[in-house]
Design a protein around this motif. Structure first.
Motif, PDB file in Angstrom:
ATOM      1  N   GLY A 154      -2.805   6.516  -9.792  1.00 19.47           N
ATOM      2  CA  GLY A 154      -3.509   5.900 -10.609  1.00 19.47           C
ATOM      3  C   GLY A 154      -4.821   6.462 -10.244  1.00 19.47           C
ATOM      4  O   GLY A 154      -5.026   7.770 -10.113  1.00 19.47           O
ATOM      5  N   THR A 155      -6.011   5.728 -10.436  1.00 23.07           N
ATOM      6  CA  THR A 155      -7.234   6.050 -10.075  1.00 23.07           C
ATOM      7  C   THR A 155      -7.320   6.519  -8.620  1.00 23.07           C
ATOM      8  O   THR A 155      -7.984   7.634  -8.109  1.00 23.07           O
ATOM      9  N   GLY A 156      -6.488   5.944  -7.665  1.00 20.53           N
ATOM     10  CA  GLY A 156      -6.413   6.491  -6.377  1.00 20.53           C
ATOM     11  C   GLY A 156      -4.908   6.833  -6.085  1.00 20.53           C
ATOM     12  O   GLY A 156      -4.051   6.699  -7.002  1.00 20.53           O
ATOM     13  N   SER A 157      -4.548   7.247  -5.150  1.00 19.92           N
ATOM     14  CA  SER A 157      -3.428   7.669  -4.573  1.00 19.92           C
ATOM     15  C   SER A 157      -2.833   7.102  -3.273  1.00 19.92           C
ATOM     16  O   SER A 157      -3.749   6.882  -2.373  1.00 19.92           O
ATOM     17  N   ILE A 158      -1.721   6.519  -3.181  1.00 21.14           N
ATOM     18  CA  ILE A 158      -0.911   6.197  -1.807  1.00 21.14           C
ATOM     19  C   ILE A 158       0.586   6.004  -1.884  1.00 21.14           C
ATOM     20  O   ILE A 158       1.126   5.994  -3.118  1.00 21.14           O
ATOM     21  N   ALA A 159       1.136   5.939  -0.681  1.00 21.60           N
ATOM     22  CA  ALA A 159       2.544   5.974  -0.600  1.00 21.60           C
ATOM     23  C   ALA A 159       2.975   4.797   0.614  1.00 21.60           C
ATOM     24  O   ALA A 159       2.316   4.655   1.449  1.00 21.60           O
ATOM     25  N   THR A 160       4.073   4.196   0.202  1.00 23.00           N
ATOM     26  CA  THR A 160       4.549   3.203   1.022  1.00 23.00           C
ATOM     27  C   THR A 160       5.957   3.143   0.976  1.00 23.00           C
ATOM     28  O   THR A 160       6.583   3.571   0.184  1.00 23.00           O
ATOM     29  N   GLY A 161       6.501   2.416   2.377  1.00 24.14           N
ATOM     30  CA  GLY A 161       8.024   2.241   2.120  1.00 24.14           C
ATOM     31  C   GLY A 161       8.539   1.358   3.244  1.00 24.14           C
ATOM     32  O   GLY A 161       7.649   0.972   4.264  1.00 24.14           O
ATOM     33  N   GLU A 162       9.686   0.834   3.042  1.00 21.14           N
ATOM     34  CA  GLU A 162      10.127   0.136   4.301  1.00 21.14           C
ATOM     35  C   GLU A 162      11.361   0.669   4.853  1.00 21.14           C
ATOM     36  O   GLU A 162      12.476   1.163   4.128  1.00 21.14           O
ATOM     37  N   ASP A 163      11.484   0.418   6.101  1.00 21.29           N
ATOM     38  CA  ASP A 163      12.776   1.023   6.855  1.00 21.29           C
ATOM     39  C   ASP A 163      13.937   0.109   7.075  1.00 21.29           C
ATOM     40  O   ASP A 163      13.823  -1.139   6.283  1.00 21.29           O
ATOM     41  N   GLU A 164      15.180   0.422   7.420  1.00 23.24           N
ATOM     42  CA  GLU A 164      16.039  -0.415   7.365  1.00 23.24           C
ATOM     43  C   GLU A 164      15.895  -1.755   8.355  1.00 23.24           C
ATOM     44  O   GLU A 164      16.531  -2.889   8.139  1.00 23.24           O
ATOM     45  N   ASN A 165      14.893  -1.750   9.145  1.00 17.76           N
ATOM     46  CA  ASN A 165      14.380  -3.159   9.659  1.00 17.76           C
ATOM     47  C   ASN A 165      13.368  -3.780   9.054  1.00 17.76           C
ATOM     48  O   ASN A 165      12.782  -4.599   9.733  1.00 17.76           O
ATOM     49  N   GLY A 166      12.858  -3.271   7.980  1.00 16.54           N
ATOM     50  CA  GLY A 166      11.814  -4.162   7.216  1.00 16.54           C
ATOM     51  C   GLY A 166      10.471  -3.705   7.683  1.00 16.54           C
ATOM     52  O   GLY A 166       9.517  -4.385   7.217  1.00 16.54           O
ATOM     53  N   LYS A 167      10.281  -2.637   8.623  1.00  9.48           N
ATOM     54  CA  LYS A 167       8.739  -2.220   8.745  1.00  9.48           C
ATOM     55  C   LYS A 167       8.496  -1.409   7.800  1.00  9.48           C
ATOM     56  O   LYS A 167       8.953  -0.372   7.075  1.00  9.48           O
ATOM     57  N   THR A 168       7.197  -1.491   7.512  1.00 12.81           N
ATOM     58  CA  THR A 168       6.522  -1.183   6.446  1.00 12.81           C
ATOM     59  C   THR A 168       5.636   0.279   6.966  1.00 12.81           C
ATOM     60  O   THR A 168       4.777   0.099   7.893  1.00 12.81           O
ATOM     61  N   TYR A 169       5.661   1.429   6.295  1.00 13.94           N
ATOM     62  CA  TYR A 169       4.703   2.393   6.546  1.00 13.94           C
ATOM     63  C   TYR A 169       4.074   2.858   5.519  1.00 13.94           C
ATOM     64  O   TYR A 169       4.488   2.450   4.095  1.00 13.94           O
ATOM     65  N   VAL A 170       2.723   3.359   5.491  1.00 11.91           N
ATOM     66  CA  VAL A 170       1.851   3.873   4.817  1.00 11.91           C
ATOM     67  C   VAL A 170       1.263   5.203   4.955  1.00 11.91           C
ATOM     68  O   VAL A 170       1.068   5.318   6.032  1.00 11.91           O
ATOM     69  N   THR A 171       1.322   6.128   4.058  1.00 11.75           N
ATOM     70  CA  THR A 171       0.510   7.304   3.954  1.00 11.75           C
ATOM     71  C   THR A 171      -0.360   7.539   2.887  1.00 11.75           C
ATOM     72  O   THR A 171      -0.139   6.846   1.861  1.00 11.75           O
ATOM     73  N   GLY A 172      -1.733   8.088   2.955  1.00 15.11           N
ATOM     74  CA  GLY A 172      -2.558   8.314   2.024  1.00 15.11           C
ATOM     75  C   GLY A 172      -3.289   6.953   1.733  1.00 15.11           C
ATOM     76  O   GLY A 172      -3.490   6.199   2.720  1.00 15.11           O
ATOM     77  N   GLY A 173      -4.000   6.874   0.641  1.00 15.15           N
ATOM     78  CA  GLY A 173      -4.656   5.511   0.410  1.00 15.15           C
ATOM     79  C   GLY A 173      -6.008   5.576   1.155  1.00 15.15           C
ATOM     80  O   GLY A 173      -6.463   4.710   1.437  1.00 15.15           O
ATOM     81  N   TRP A 174      -6.543   6.762   1.439  1.00 12.78           N
ATOM     82  CA  TRP A 174      -7.849   6.977   2.166  1.00 12.78           C
ATOM     83  C   TRP A 174      -9.123   6.827   1.353  1.00 12.78           C
ATOM     84  O   TRP A 174     -10.181   6.543   1.799  1.00 12.78           O
ATOM     85  N   GLY A 175      -8.943   6.627  -0.079  1.00 11.41           N
ATOM     86  CA  GLY A 175      -9.974   6.531  -0.648  1.00 11.41           C
ATOM     87  C   GLY A 175     -10.572   7.647  -1.321  1.00 11.41           C
ATOM     88  O   GLY A 175     -10.321   8.815  -0.856  1.00 11.41           O
ATOM     89  N   HIS A 176     -11.511   7.801  -2.375  1.00 11.76           N
ATOM     90  CA  HIS A 176     -11.798   8.899  -3.157  1.00 11.76           C
ATOM     91  C   HIS A 176     -12.793  10.013  -2.263  1.00 11.76           C
ATOM     92  O   HIS A 176     -12.832  11.085  -2.378  1.00 11.76           O
ATOM     93  N   ILE A 177     -13.313   9.134  -1.028  1.00  9.75           N
ATOM     94  CA  ILE A 177     -14.174   9.710  -0.136  1.00  9.75           C
ATOM     95  C   ILE A 177     -13.524  10.643   0.794  1.00  9.75           C
ATOM     96  O   ILE A 177     -13.657  11.782   0.935  1.00  9.75           O
ATOM     97  N   LEU A 178     -12.410  10.263   1.230  1.00  9.15           N
ATOM     98  CA  LEU A 178     -11.583  10.865   2.379  1.00  9.15           C
ATOM     99  C   LEU A 178     -10.279  11.674   2.110  1.00  9.15           C
ATOM    100  O   LEU A 178      -9.884  12.397   2.718  1.00  9.15           O
ATOM    101  N   GLY A 179      -9.790  11.098   0.711  1.00  8.53           N
ATOM    102  CA  GLY A 179      -8.424  11.665   0.438  1.00  8.53           C
ATOM    103  C   GLY A 179      -8.334  11.371  -1.146  1.00  8.53           C
ATOM    104  O   GLY A 179      -8.960  11.769  -1.843  1.00  8.53           O
TER     105      GLY A 179
END
Length: 293
Positions: free
Chosen positions: A120-145
């Motif tokens: 959207g205005t920014g960008s980010i990705a996230t997901g859950e593995d089979e154990n319910g653990k959450t991971y995130v990549t991106g989402g560093w904001g407009h200055i860093l990413g």
């Protein structure tokens, strides 16, 4: 008993009110409540205007449960942060606030290990593995990413416009910029872009005004799509059992070239994953979460 779900993105905020059975009462759209982008004062003002619209139309002034997804967050908010944004504006028995990515992830239906990619205005990705653990990549904001975001696309396009203007070129991209900013000379946009009133979300809107028939614009869009695909591929390598990748955000929803380039890039390395636009609006998912409080 009424419940309020809010999807607070980087450019706009969508609010949904339902009864206890999930029947839709109303949907309203307002300005961003991302307090890191526009500050707490403006975020509260925008939220207040949205709640006032709901109350004026429905006569509903209090809620049994409220769930807010906010693009300023990457985890669940504590009580202090909820109070700073909502105190004196939302009257509710229970309020929870998490990231807008969280409610988008919960909007991916029928998946064992869901992942979601948001542009959207920014960008980010996230997901859950089979154990319910959450991971995130991106989402560093407009200055860093924020590669692939509307803001990133807009800024890169505007930088190329600067080069074209210096060379005295006339192109569809420059025409798009002049039309968007209401000028007849691109150099006149300097005062507009550097004005205190030009917030990140406003500048990001230029991405949707770009003439996609322009070869230069297409190059920017394709390049940003591939860059964001790298961010999402990093996530998918962590969530190895991902079976559904949901796509959400204005760039994915309204720019078919970006979506196609991104999808092709992901499928080259992860052909087994189902890639689809999120069908359930995250604001409705937020209302569902509110009913569960």
């Amino acid at each position: 008993m009424y419940y309020l779900g809010i999807d607070g993105g980087g450019t706009k905020t969508v609010a949904v009110v339902t009864d206890k059975k999930g029947n839709l009462i109303t949907t309203k759209v307002g300005s961003t409540i991302n307090f890191y982008s526009v500050g707490y004062e403006n975020a509260r003002k925008n939220l207040s205007e949205l709640i006032n619209e709901i109350t004026a139309e429905t006569k509903i002034s209090s809620f049994s449960g409220v769930f807010i997804g906010c693009s300023a967050l990457d985890c669940e908010a504590d009580e202090e942060m909820i109070t700073m944004l909502c105190n004196g504006i939302i009257n509710a028995d229970k309020i929870r606030m998490h990231s807008d990515v969280y409610i988008a992830l919960k909007s991916v239906k029928g998946a064992k290990c869901p992942c979601v990619a948001i542009c959207g205005t920014g960008s980010i990705a996230t997901g859950e593995d089979e154990n319910g653990k959450t991971y995130v990549t991106g989402g560093w904001g407009h200055i860093l990413g924020d590669e692939g975001s509307a803001y990133s696309i807009a800024v890169k396009a505007l930088k190329i416009c600067c080069q074209m203007c210096d060379k005295g070129e006339k192109t569809p991209l420059l025409d798009s910029a002049n039309k968007f900013f209401g000028t007849d000379d691109f150099r006149k946009t300097i005062d507009i872009i550097y004005s205190p009133d030009m917030t990140k979300d406003k500048l990001a809107r230029f991405a949707s005004a770009i003439d996609e028939s322009d070869e230069t614009a297409n190059g920017i869009i394709k390049n940003e799509a591939h860059k964001f695909a790298v961010t999402v591929a990093t996530l998918l390598k962590k969530v190895k059992q991902c079976d559904v990748l949901g796509l959400y955000g204005g760039v994915f929803q309204h720019n078919s070239l970006f979506r196609e380039e991104f999808t092709e890039s992901i499928r080259n390395d992860f052909p087994e994953i189902k890639i689809q636009l999120i069908e359930t609006p995250p604001a409705e998912t937020a209302a569902e979460l509110a009913r569960g409080l």
